[in-house]
Scaffold this active site. Structure first.
Site, PDB file in Angstrom:
ATOM      1  N   ARG A  88     -31.518  -1.123   9.584  1.00  0.00           N
ATOM      2  CA  ARG A  88     -30.395  -0.257   9.211  1.00  0.00           C
ATOM      3  C   ARG A  88     -30.472   1.113   9.870  1.00  0.00           C
ATOM      4  O   ARG A  88     -29.508   1.878   9.809  1.00  0.00           O
ATOM      5  CB  ARG A  88     -30.342  -0.075   7.685  1.00  0.00           C
ATOM      6  CG  ARG A  88     -29.831  -1.284   6.935  1.00  0.00           C
ATOM      7  CD  ARG A  88     -29.657  -0.971   5.464  1.00  0.00           C
ATOM      8  NE  ARG A  88     -29.164  -2.117   4.719  1.00  0.00           N
ATOM      9  CZ  ARG A  88     -27.894  -2.437   4.586  1.00  0.00           C
ATOM     10  NH1 ARG A  88     -26.983  -1.688   5.160  1.00  0.00           N
ATOM     11  NH2 ARG A  88     -27.524  -3.493   3.883  1.00  0.00           N
ATOM     12  N   ARG A 161     -11.391  -2.989  -6.671  1.00  0.00           N
ATOM     13  CA  ARG A 161     -12.691  -2.474  -7.097  1.00  0.00           C
ATOM     14  C   ARG A 161     -12.860  -1.037  -6.633  1.00  0.00           C
ATOM     15  O   ARG A 161     -12.326  -0.633  -5.597  1.00  0.00           O
ATOM     16  CB  ARG A 161     -13.825  -3.320  -6.504  1.00  0.00           C
ATOM     17  CG  ARG A 161     -13.853  -4.759  -6.969  1.00  0.00           C
ATOM     18  CD  ARG A 161     -15.080  -5.482  -6.456  1.00  0.00           C
ATOM     19  NE  ARG A 161     -15.238  -5.314  -5.007  1.00  0.00           N
ATOM     20  CZ  ARG A 161     -16.191  -5.887  -4.288  1.00  0.00           C
ATOM     21  NH1 ARG A 161     -17.087  -6.662  -4.886  1.00  0.00           N
ATOM     22  NH2 ARG A 161     -16.264  -5.716  -2.986  1.00  0.00           N
TER      23      ARG A 161
END
Length: 227
Positions: A88, A161
């Site tokens: 990442r 959401r």
């Protein structure tokens, strides 16, 4: 092949990773699966990760790297793997290089799924989920419900959401640009990056990716033969 898959949120990495891994007959190794598996099996790394998570802290890179390395050393990954969600950041990429070097293997390609930022926002912010059954997913532009706000399957209410709001999506993109995107330049300096457009139908993107990886593999083989 040993591949790292990168791209912004909403690029379809999870979907493409599953198809590519199947087509290439290599395991799909995702960060989420690594954490769930280690925590569920109560491995030492899983217990360590859970202790950080329970305390509301980020799991240190070395724990994530340890999980990834353990998984890459499993028998089904002997001939390759596809990493999704890892590395990442550049420090994780450097650690991955060191781990692979220690095992006398190296990456074959870093597949970069390219999607315009506005398209990312459109893809994620347009999702609507059924309150009764979260597996019923619609999209206001790409797969709208027959009746606005109502699930076609069960009649439940459709909602957006909090994680899918435009504001949240743009914050996630900022994190991607500052933390993850630099690994593309890191790997580009090694001649590993293959960039493709992630626009279009799922099968079109998969075919595009397979063609690009095949070219990369063929060029790599030619380079080995001439070395």
């Amino acid at each position: 092949m040993r591949i790292v898959l990168v791209g912004p949120p909403g690029a379809g990495k999870g979907t493409q990773a599953a198809f590519l891994a199947k087509n290439l007959s290599i395991p799909h190794i995702s960060t989420g699966d690594l954490f769930r598996s280690n925590i569920n099996q109560q491995t030492e790394l899983g217990k360590l990760a859970k202790s950080y998570m329970d305390a509301g802290n980020l799991v240190p890179d070395e724990v994530t790297i340890g999980m990834a390395r353990d998984r890459m050393e499993q028998p089904d990954a002997e001939n390759g793997f596809l990493l999704d969600g890892f590395p990442r950041n550049v420090s994780q990429a450097e650690a991955l290089d060191q781990a692979l070097k220690a095992d006398e293997v190296e990456l074959d390609a870093v597949l970069d799924l390219e999607v315009p930022e506005d398209e990312v926002v459109k893809r994620i912010a347009g999702r609507r989920i059924c309150r009764r059954d979260s597996s019923h997913v619609f999209h206001v532009a790409y797969s709208p419900a027959k009746k606005e706000g109502v699930c076609d399957v069960c009649g439940g209410e459709l909602y957006q959401r909090d994680d899918d709001s435009e504001e949240t999506v743009r914050r996630r993109l900022e994190v991607y640009h500052t933390q993850t995107e630099p690994i593309i330049d890191y790997y580009r300096a090694q001649g590993l990056v293959v960039t493709i457009s992630a626009l279009g139908k799922v099968d079109e993107v998969t075919r595009r990716a397979m063609d690009a990886l095949k070219r990369e593999d063929d060029e790599g083989s030619e380079g080995d033969a001439s070395a």
